[in-house]
Scaffold this active site. Sequence first.
Site, PDB file in Angstrom:
ATOM      1  N   GLU A 297       0.834  -1.208   0.000  1.00 45.30           N
ATOM      2  CA  GLU A 297       0.000   0.000   0.000  1.00 45.30           C
ATOM      3  C   GLU A 297       0.864   1.251   0.000  1.00 45.30           C
ATOM      4  O   GLU A 297       0.489   2.278  -0.571  1.00 45.30           O
ATOM      5  CB  GLU A 297      -0.967  -0.002   1.189  1.00 45.30           C
ATOM      6  CG  GLU A 297      -1.948  -1.187   1.211  1.00 45.30           C
ATOM      7  CD  GLU A 297      -2.713  -1.411  -0.089  1.00 45.30           C
ATOM      8  OE1 GLU A 297      -2.958  -0.426  -0.820  1.00 45.30           O
ATOM      9  OE2 GLU A 297      -3.055  -2.583  -0.385  1.00 45.30           O
ATOM     10  N   HIS A 300       1.614   2.125  -3.521  1.00 44.57           N
ATOM     11  CA  HIS A 300       0.507   2.893  -4.123  1.00 44.57           C
ATOM     12  C   HIS A 300       0.569   4.356  -3.666  1.00 44.57           C
ATOM     13  O   HIS A 300       0.366   5.280  -4.446  1.00 44.57           O
ATOM     14  CB  HIS A 300      -0.837   2.316  -3.670  1.00 44.57           C
ATOM     15  CG  HIS A 300      -1.241   1.041  -4.354  1.00 44.57           C
ATOM     16  ND1 HIS A 300      -1.337   0.940  -5.723  1.00 44.57           N
ATOM     17  CD2 HIS A 300      -1.607  -0.174  -3.865  1.00 44.57           C
ATOM     18  CE1 HIS A 300      -1.747  -0.298  -6.034  1.00 44.57           C
ATOM     19  NE2 HIS A 300      -1.902  -0.993  -4.936  1.00 44.57           N
TER      20      HIS A 300
HETATM   21 ZN    ZN Z   1      -2.569  -3.006  -4.853  1.00 41.45          ZN
END
Ligand code: ZN
Length: 533
Positions: A297, A300
């Site tokens: 994450e 991201h």
């Molecule tokens: Zn992902």
Amino acid sequence: MKEHASASATAPPRTAPTRDPSAADAADLDASTRETLAELRRQLAEINNVDGALSLLDWDQATYMPRGGGPARARQLGSLGRIVHGLRTSPALADLLARLRPLEERLPPDAPEAALVREARRDFERASRVPTDLAAAFREHGAATFSAWMVARPANDFASMRPYLERTLELSRRYADLFPEHVHPIDALMEEHDRGTTLALVRSIFEPLKPELVALRRAIAARPAPDDSFLYRDYPAAAQLDFVREIVSTLGYDFERGRLDLTHHPFMTKTSLGDVRITTRVDERNVERALFSSIHECGHALYEQGIALDFEATPLAHGTSAAVHESQSRLWENLVGRSRPFWRHFFSSLAARFPEALGGVDAEAFYRAINKVEPSLVRVEADEVTYNLHVMIRFDLEVALLEGRLAIADLPDAWNARYRDDLGVEPPDDRLGVLQDVHWYSASIGGYFQSYTLGNVMSAQLFDAACAARPEIVPELESARFDALLGWLRENVHRHGAAVPPLELIERTTGKRLGIESFVRYLRTKFGDLYGV
Ligand code: ZN
């Protein structure tokens, strides 16, 4: 990344800026055009503001909201969804876009204003095709389905989800029907998250990749497995979270513009470029879960935190596609976070936090354990070799559902049969089978899963290009310095936001069209060394 399947049609661009996004192309424009552009930016900011509020409500639902808030939250998401859909399709916006068409035709296609107007137009045209009722139905049904799934998954109760999924399939098909220019319904659904991606393109990647993965899995299965028992000892939650925070901030995640919270199914979301949040899930009997989902994450979030600030509150202020987003999360999770040099640096810090669990274990043993290849039931816990087989199963089932070749009632059996055939394992229940992923239970059926494998393929291609341009990247991993890698990604991927379409971005930054060569070479080299195959 958490997707909103709800026909949100966030505008991604056709072509993109090669110069600095802040370049002042508007300087030559006459006063009236400049005024029209300013009014466009104002209206786009309104849309962006409501989108940010929707993201916050979604985040809250997945983190702190008590279960009793579910029904009202579904209504709130529905109301705001209707408002944002109204803004996206307003006559005032149509009028502004019509007045800006001459400008769009006059400016070079890679001028920032041209990208902005083009993206705003794409967003408007896609949203205008979706009736307000359908957009709201998607949001409300998605939120209601998600609440029901939160109960049904731990209860292993697929039967209760059947009517929800049947409705989701119906809504997904109705949505796809609104875009008849696409050859296949899944093309229309993929266009929402992975523009330019078609069933034909996905098959051109998946079909040659699958035999490579199966061959590698079989070769590895014939070799002795590394000991990974120490990964499942006692790892107190507080110390895990502490370590996770150390790792993600070292990678470059900015806590001044983000935060880390607990959830059931980890995701990244943002309410603005100044507020990019990540979530994780801690298992005290599994040291990998919180660690690698957080690095994922974080990948991201690094993308979103790296977008040019000039793009704030415009349709350019997000990652260019789900697949490119996934290339960033998987690059940090796997190519960096599961690499030998990374653990040569970080293992001592981990072992110091968990002296009992990791007593007698060294960095090399830890590296081998976290890269153990073993067919398993759960996608998010799968190793790098078998992971994409999980994705291909989901993608094929989605295509079959959308084509009407498979009924929701038969989905669990079809799921289990594919696991038997492709991975040689069979789910003992639906909790570890068809109920495991949030996607079908919060959004559309079709449109998203392909992005995971496309992202893996892109991650290796991008990493190869980065290392060719900056040879110090790999040596620096060993001293926990990520500046060269992050700098290259910022310059070549992140800062462009959605101003460069995904396939063009890959081609431009790597000098090659998207292909499986880098990814296959990466897997063969890494796992060939680990397993002697
Ligand atoms: Zn992902």
